[in-house]
Motif scaffolding. Structure first.
Motif, PDB file in Angstrom:
ATOM      1  N   ILE A  31       0.842  -1.199   0.000  1.00 55.59           N
ATOM      2  CA  ILE A  31       0.000   0.000   0.000  1.00 55.59           C
ATOM      3  C   ILE A  31       0.875   1.246   0.000  1.00 55.59           C
ATOM      4  O   ILE A  31       0.642   2.187  -0.774  1.00 55.59           O
ATOM      5  CB  ILE A  31      -0.960  -0.001   1.203  1.00 55.59           C
ATOM      6  N   GLU A  32       1.891   1.257   0.848  1.00 55.41           N
ATOM      7  CA  GLU A  32       2.789   2.408   0.913  1.00 55.41           C
ATOM      8  C   GLU A  32       3.432   2.668  -0.450  1.00 55.41           C
ATOM      9  O   GLU A  32       3.479   3.810  -0.922  1.00 55.41           O
ATOM     10  CB  GLU A  32       3.860   2.156   1.965  1.00 55.41           C
ATOM     11  N   ALA A 110     -15.239  -4.377  12.199  1.00 60.10           N
ATOM     12  CA  ALA A 110     -15.846  -5.582  11.627  1.00 60.10           C
ATOM     13  C   ALA A 110     -14.928  -6.197  10.570  1.00 60.10           C
ATOM     14  O   ALA A 110     -14.117  -5.517   9.958  1.00 60.10           O
ATOM     15  CB  ALA A 110     -17.193  -5.240  11.013  1.00 60.10           C
ATOM     16  N   ALA A 111     -15.050  -7.499  10.361  1.00 62.53           N
ATOM     17  CA  ALA A 111     -14.226  -8.217   9.388  1.00 62.53           C
ATOM     18  C   ALA A 111     -14.849  -8.178   8.004  1.00 62.53           C
ATOM     19  O   ALA A 111     -16.001  -7.839   7.826  1.00 62.53           O
ATOM     20  CB  ALA A 111     -14.054  -9.662   9.846  1.00 62.53           C
ATOM     21  N   ASP A 112     -14.061  -8.577   7.018  1.00 63.01           N
ATOM     22  CA  ASP A 112     -14.492  -8.591   5.631  1.00 63.01           C
ATOM     23  C   ASP A 112     -14.282  -9.999   5.085  1.00 63.01           C
ATOM     24  O   ASP A 112     -13.353 -10.676   5.490  1.00 63.01           O
ATOM     25  CB  ASP A 112     -13.660  -7.573   4.839  1.00 63.01           C
ATOM     26  N   GLY A 113     -15.132 -10.440   4.171  1.00 64.83           N
ATOM     27  CA  GLY A 113     -15.049 -11.794   3.629  1.00 64.83           C
ATOM     28  C   GLY A 113     -14.277 -11.895   2.329  1.00 64.83           C
ATOM     29  O   GLY A 113     -14.530 -12.796   1.527  1.00 64.83           O
ATOM     30  N   MET A 114     -13.315 -11.017   2.114  1.00 62.95           N
ATOM     31  CA  MET A 114     -12.609 -10.967   0.840  1.00 62.95           C
ATOM     32  C   MET A 114     -11.938 -12.289   0.481  1.00 62.95           C
ATOM     33  O   MET A 114     -12.079 -12.771  -0.637  1.00 62.95           O
ATOM     34  CB  MET A 114     -11.569  -9.861   0.862  1.00 62.95           C
ATOM     35  N   PHE A 115     -11.201 -12.909   1.420  1.00 64.79           N
ATOM     36  CA  PHE A 115     -10.483 -14.130   1.073  1.00 64.79           C
ATOM     37  C   PHE A 115     -11.428 -15.284   0.783  1.00 64.79           C
ATOM     38  O   PHE A 115     -11.133 -16.135  -0.057  1.00 64.79           O
ATOM     39  CB  PHE A 115      -9.471 -14.507   2.154  1.00 64.79           C
ATOM     40  N   ALA A 137       0.639 -12.798  -3.558  1.00 64.52           N
ATOM     41  CA  ALA A 137      -0.654 -12.513  -4.218  1.00 64.52           C
ATOM     42  C   ALA A 137      -1.715 -12.149  -3.184  1.00 64.52           C
ATOM     43  O   ALA A 137      -2.544 -11.261  -3.415  1.00 64.52           O
ATOM     44  CB  ALA A 137      -1.113 -13.726  -5.030  1.00 64.52           C
ATOM     45  N   GLY A 138      -1.693 -12.812  -2.031  1.00 65.87           N
ATOM     46  CA  GLY A 138      -2.636 -12.495  -0.971  1.00 65.87           C
ATOM     47  C   GLY A 138      -2.415 -11.104  -0.409  1.00 65.87           C
ATOM     48  O   GLY A 138      -3.368 -10.356  -0.166  1.00 65.87           O
ATOM     49  N   HIS A 139      -1.148 -10.738  -0.215  1.00 63.54           N
ATOM     50  CA  HIS A 139      -0.847  -9.388   0.258  1.00 63.54           C
ATOM     51  C   HIS A 139      -1.263  -8.352  -0.790  1.00 63.54           C
ATOM     52  O   HIS A 139      -1.768  -7.279  -0.449  1.00 63.54           O
ATOM     53  CB  HIS A 139       0.637  -9.243   0.591  1.00 63.54           C
ATOM     54  N   ALA A 140      -1.058  -8.676  -2.078  1.00 62.04           N
ATOM     55  CA  ALA A 140      -1.481  -7.755  -3.137  1.00 62.04           C
ATOM     56  C   ALA A 140      -3.000  -7.580  -3.118  1.00 62.04           C
ATOM     57  O   ALA A 140      -3.514  -6.471  -3.319  1.00 62.04           O
ATOM     58  CB  ALA A 140      -1.012  -8.265  -4.496  1.00 62.04           C
ATOM     59  N   ALA A 141      -3.738  -8.664  -2.867  1.00 62.96           N
ATOM     60  CA  ALA A 141      -5.204  -8.577  -2.790  1.00 62.96           C
ATOM     61  C   ALA A 141      -5.630  -7.709  -1.610  1.00 62.96           C
ATOM     62  O   ALA A 141      -6.556  -6.890  -1.730  1.00 62.96           O
ATOM     63  CB  ALA A 141      -5.811  -9.977  -2.668  1.00 62.96           C
ATOM     64  N   LEU A 142      -4.955  -7.867  -0.465  1.00 63.75           N
ATOM     65  CA  LEU A 142      -5.247  -7.019   0.693  1.00 63.75           C
ATOM     66  C   LEU A 142      -4.970  -5.552   0.371  1.00 63.75           C
ATOM     67  O   LEU A 142      -5.769  -4.669   0.696  1.00 63.75           O
ATOM     68  CB  LEU A 142      -4.413  -7.440   1.899  1.00 63.75           C
ATOM     69  N   ALA A 144      -4.908  -4.095  -2.586  1.00 66.29           N
ATOM     70  CA  ALA A 144      -5.892  -3.606  -3.558  1.00 66.29           C
ATOM     71  C   ALA A 144      -7.221  -3.297  -2.883  1.00 66.29           C
ATOM     72  O   ALA A 144      -7.859  -2.271  -3.165  1.00 66.29           O
ATOM     73  CB  ALA A 144      -6.069  -4.620  -4.683  1.00 66.29           C
ATOM     74  N   ALA A 145      -7.658  -4.175  -1.985  1.00 66.45           N
ATOM     75  CA  ALA A 145      -8.923  -3.944  -1.277  1.00 66.45           C
ATOM     76  C   ALA A 145      -8.831  -2.682  -0.427  1.00 66.45           C
ATOM     77  O   ALA A 145      -9.774  -1.881  -0.389  1.00 66.45           O
ATOM     78  CB  ALA A 145      -9.272  -5.158  -0.406  1.00 66.45           C
ATOM     79  N   TRP A 146      -7.701  -2.495   0.251  1.00 66.05           N
ATOM     80  CA  TRP A 146      -7.520  -1.330   1.093  1.00 66.05           C
ATOM     81  C   TRP A 146      -7.537  -0.048   0.248  1.00 66.05           C
ATOM     82  O   TRP A 146      -8.201   0.933   0.580  1.00 66.05           O
ATOM     83  CB  TRP A 146      -6.206  -1.444   1.854  1.00 66.05           C
ATOM     84  N   LEU A 147      -6.805  -0.082  -0.862  1.00 66.50           N
ATOM     85  CA  LEU A 147      -6.710   1.105  -1.716  1.00 66.50           C
ATOM     86  C   LEU A 147      -8.024   1.466  -2.377  1.00 66.50           C
ATOM     87  O   LEU A 147      -8.244   2.629  -2.726  1.00 66.50           O
ATOM     88  CB  LEU A 147      -5.607   0.902  -2.763  1.00 66.50           C
ATOM     89  N   ARG A 148      -8.931   0.495  -2.548  1.00 69.18           N
ATOM     90  CA  ARG A 148     -10.264   0.812  -3.099  1.00 69.18           C
ATOM     91  C   ARG A 148     -11.064   1.700  -2.159  1.00 69.18           C
ATOM     92  O   ARG A 148     -11.970   2.424  -2.579  1.00 69.18           O
ATOM     93  CB  ARG A 148     -11.046  -0.457  -3.401  1.00 69.18           C
TER      94      ARG A 148
END
Length: 151
Positions: A31-32, A110-115, A137-142, A144-148
């Motif tokens: 993200i940084e 609250a949690a998110d069901g992304m994975f 790839a999992g960190h990249a998905a996290l 991407a979700a954060w940056l959205r």
């Protein structure tokens, strides 16, 4: 909902080993890097207080000193993996009831069901080889979700 970061904002990532990113490739570092690439005109201070092995109640115990005392503008939390079934891996581990886990987590966020959604279309091992810690790839998905959620 979108959060707008202004130049000079401070973002705190906190949680467990997934947030710790001591190996250097965790989602906070992605993200940084991505933020710096997308928004060179809006520098942000990035802090991380992830602690490997932490559970929700551990984060609660260090919440004031590790998070609030840094006076961040935005707090991003990822914790809970160690609460679920950790006692099956660690003979000295302690069982956390679903009610205690839910209450502690609700006090934070609250949690998110992304994975779960990702694993429905691609093998779960692609996202977290050991079933807990994200792969690159999992960190990249996290990230991407954060940056959205942040502009």
């Amino acid at each position: 909902m979108t959060i707008t970061l202004r130049a000079g904002s401070t973002v705190m990532f906190t949680g467990d080993s997934i947030t710790d990113s001591s190996l250097g490739f965790g989602y906070p570092r992605w993200i940084e890097g991505e933020w710096g690439f997308r928004h060179p005109d809006r520098p942000v201070t990035w802090l991380t207080s992830g602690v490997a092995g932490n559970k929700v109640m551990d984060l609660e115990a260090r919440w004031a000193t590790d998070v609030l005392d840094t006076r961040p503008d935005v707090v991003s939390i990822l914790v809970g993996g160690n609460d679920m079934g950790w006692h099956t891996y660690d003979p000295d581990g302690y069982v956390i009831s679903p009610e205690a886990f839910a209450a502690g987590y609700d006090r934070l966020l609250a949690a998110d069901g992304m994975f779960a959604q990702l694993a429905a279309t691609t093998a779960p091992e692609h996202w977290a080889a050991d079933g807990v810690h994200p792969t690159p790839a999992g960190h990249a998905a996290l990230a991407a979700a954060w940056l959205r959620l942040v502009a």
